[in-house]
Design an enzyme around this catalytic site. Structure first.
Site, PDB file in Angstrom:
ATOM      1  N   GLY A  46       0.829  -1.194   0.000  1.00 17.05           N
ATOM      2  CA  GLY A  46       0.000   0.000   0.000  1.00 17.05           C
ATOM      3  C   GLY A  46       0.866   1.247   0.000  1.00 17.05           C
ATOM      4  O   GLY A  46       2.003   1.223   0.479  1.00 17.05           O
ATOM      5  N   GLN A  51       2.854   9.938   1.186  1.00 11.58           N
ATOM      6  CA  GLN A  51       4.193   9.360   1.356  1.00 11.58           C
ATOM      7  C   GLN A  51       5.148   9.746   0.244  1.00 11.58           C
ATOM      8  O   GLN A  51       6.363   9.628   0.398  1.00 11.58           O
ATOM      9  CB  GLN A  51       4.089   7.832   1.426  1.00 11.58           C
ATOM     10  CG  GLN A  51       3.429   7.328   2.688  1.00 11.58           C
ATOM     11  CD  GLN A  51       3.275   5.818   2.651  1.00 11.58           C
ATOM     12  OE1 GLN A  51       2.313   5.300   2.109  1.00 11.58           O
ATOM     13  NE2 GLN A  51       4.249   5.108   3.212  1.00 11.58           N
ATOM     14  N   CYS A  91       5.427  -0.129   7.356  1.00 12.62           N
ATOM     15  CA  CYS A  91       5.125   1.036   6.532  1.00 12.62           C
ATOM     16  C   CYS A  91       6.365   1.374   5.720  1.00 12.62           C
ATOM     17  O   CYS A  91       7.473   1.347   6.252  1.00 12.62           O
ATOM     18  CB  CYS A  91       4.759   2.209   7.451  1.00 12.62           C
ATOM     19  SG  CYS A  91       4.397   3.729   6.577  1.00 12.62           S
ATOM     20  N   LEU A  92       6.173   1.687   4.444  1.00 14.96           N
ATOM     21  CA  LEU A  92       7.327   2.036   3.607  1.00 14.96           C
ATOM     22  C   LEU A  92       8.005   3.310   4.105  1.00 14.96           C
ATOM     23  O   LEU A  92       9.170   3.540   3.789  1.00 14.96           O
ATOM     24  CB  LEU A  92       6.890   2.196   2.145  1.00 14.96           C
ATOM     25  CG  LEU A  92       6.409   0.903   1.463  1.00 14.96           C
ATOM     26  CD1 LEU A  92       5.931   1.195   0.050  1.00 14.96           C
ATOM     27  CD2 LEU A  92       7.514  -0.151   1.461  1.00 14.96           C
ATOM     28  N   HIS A 133      -4.798   1.737   7.136  1.00 15.03           N
ATOM     29  CA  HIS A 133      -3.435   2.257   7.348  1.00 15.03           C
ATOM     30  C   HIS A 133      -3.143   3.395   6.355  1.00 15.03           C
ATOM     31  O   HIS A 133      -2.654   4.458   6.752  1.00 15.03           O
ATOM     32  CB  HIS A 133      -2.441   1.095   7.182  1.00 15.03           C
ATOM     33  CG  HIS A 133      -0.999   1.488   7.196  1.00 15.03           C
ATOM     34  ND1 HIS A 133      -0.116   1.072   8.172  1.00 15.03           N
ATOM     35  CD2 HIS A 133      -0.265   2.264   6.354  1.00 15.03           C
ATOM     36  CE1 HIS A 133       1.084   1.582   7.911  1.00 15.03           C
ATOM     37  NE2 HIS A 133       1.021   2.298   6.821  1.00 15.03           N
ATOM     38  N   GLU A 134      -3.476   3.164   5.077  1.00 13.12           N
ATOM     39  CA  GLU A 134      -3.195   4.195   4.062  1.00 13.12           C
ATOM     40  C   GLU A 134      -4.068   5.431   4.263  1.00 13.12           C
ATOM     41  O   GLU A 134      -3.626   6.561   4.032  1.00 13.12           O
ATOM     42  CB  GLU A 134      -3.389   3.633   2.642  1.00 13.12           C
ATOM     43  CG  GLU A 134      -2.525   2.435   2.284  1.00 13.12           C
ATOM     44  CD  GLU A 134      -1.073   2.570   2.645  1.00 13.12           C
ATOM     45  OE1 GLU A 134      -0.530   3.687   2.590  1.00 13.12           O
ATOM     46  OE2 GLU A 134      -0.463   1.555   3.013  1.00 13.12           O
ATOM     47  N   HIS A 137      -2.572   7.823   6.607  1.00 12.41           N
ATOM     48  CA  HIS A 137      -1.540   8.696   6.014  1.00 12.41           C
ATOM     49  C   HIS A 137      -2.154  10.001   5.499  1.00 12.41           C
ATOM     50  O   HIS A 137      -1.546  11.055   5.594  1.00 12.41           O
ATOM     51  CB  HIS A 137      -0.845   8.004   4.844  1.00 12.41           C
ATOM     52  CG  HIS A 137       0.244   7.056   5.244  1.00 12.41           C
ATOM     53  ND1 HIS A 137       1.380   7.454   5.907  1.00 12.41           N
ATOM     54  CD2 HIS A 137       0.378   5.714   5.076  1.00 12.41           C
ATOM     55  CE1 HIS A 137       2.170   6.409   6.118  1.00 12.41           C
ATOM     56  NE2 HIS A 137       1.584   5.331   5.620  1.00 12.41           N
TER      57      HIS A 137
END
Ligand code: NI
Length: 167
Positions: A46, A51, A91-92, A133-134, A137
């Site tokens: 994701g 991000q 998370c990236l 989660h996304e 962000h």
């Protein structure tokens, strides 16, 4: 298509609240494609526009094992939630760290796709977790906000050290 640079915690730009997308232009569709390419290359399941330092309400996800189920959600909104699930999330933007986070197990989301068409989606388990989660962000929120301040500080210090060594 192009690979985009992913911001890393504790970069303050990750705390920006993303703006609604009023028009799904070709530029937005191209951004969605670049975000998918960036997510697959990372690799991740994701990625939110926040991000990659674009503060618009768009995210991409693909929880399939073989990268065959890309989803683009523009202006996503959770319209129903049910159940509880705790998952070790990563998370990236917080590479190398995984912590348990509590979420709704099933959600229904309304959004707009990369062609500008509205749709609703019922998601459960990993896909539901990933979308929640996304969506965090887009509010400037990260999974480390759910863990203890001591752990968050530790992750912050370690990532800052790694980022310094890289620069
Ligand atoms: Ni993330």
């Amino acid at each position: 298509m192009a690979l985009l640079n992913i911001l890393e915690f504790p970069d303050p730009r990750l705390r920006t609240v993303a703006k609604q997308i009023s028009n799904v232009t070709g530029k937005i569709a191209n951004l969605a494609d670049d975000m998918l390419e960036t997510m697959y290359a990372a690799p991740g399941i994701g990625l939110a526009a926040s991000q990659v330092n674009v503060h618009l309400r768009m995210l991409v996800v693909d929880v399939s094992a073989d990268n065959t189920s890309p989803l683009v959600l523009i202006n996503p909104q959770i319209i129903a939630r049910e159940g509880e699930i705790t998952t070790n999330e990563g998370c990236l933007s917080i590479p190398g760290f995984y912590e348990p986070v509590f979420r709704a197990e099933k959600i229904e989301v309304s959004a707009v796709d990369r062609e500008g068409n509205p749709f609703t989606l019922a998601a459960e388990d990993l896909l539901a977790v990933c979308i929640q989660h996304e969506m965090d962000h887009l509010e400037g929120k990260l999974f480390v906000d759910y863990i203890s301040p001591i752990k968050r500080q530790l992750i912050r210090k370690r990532l800052l050290r790694q980022q310094k060594q890289r620069d």
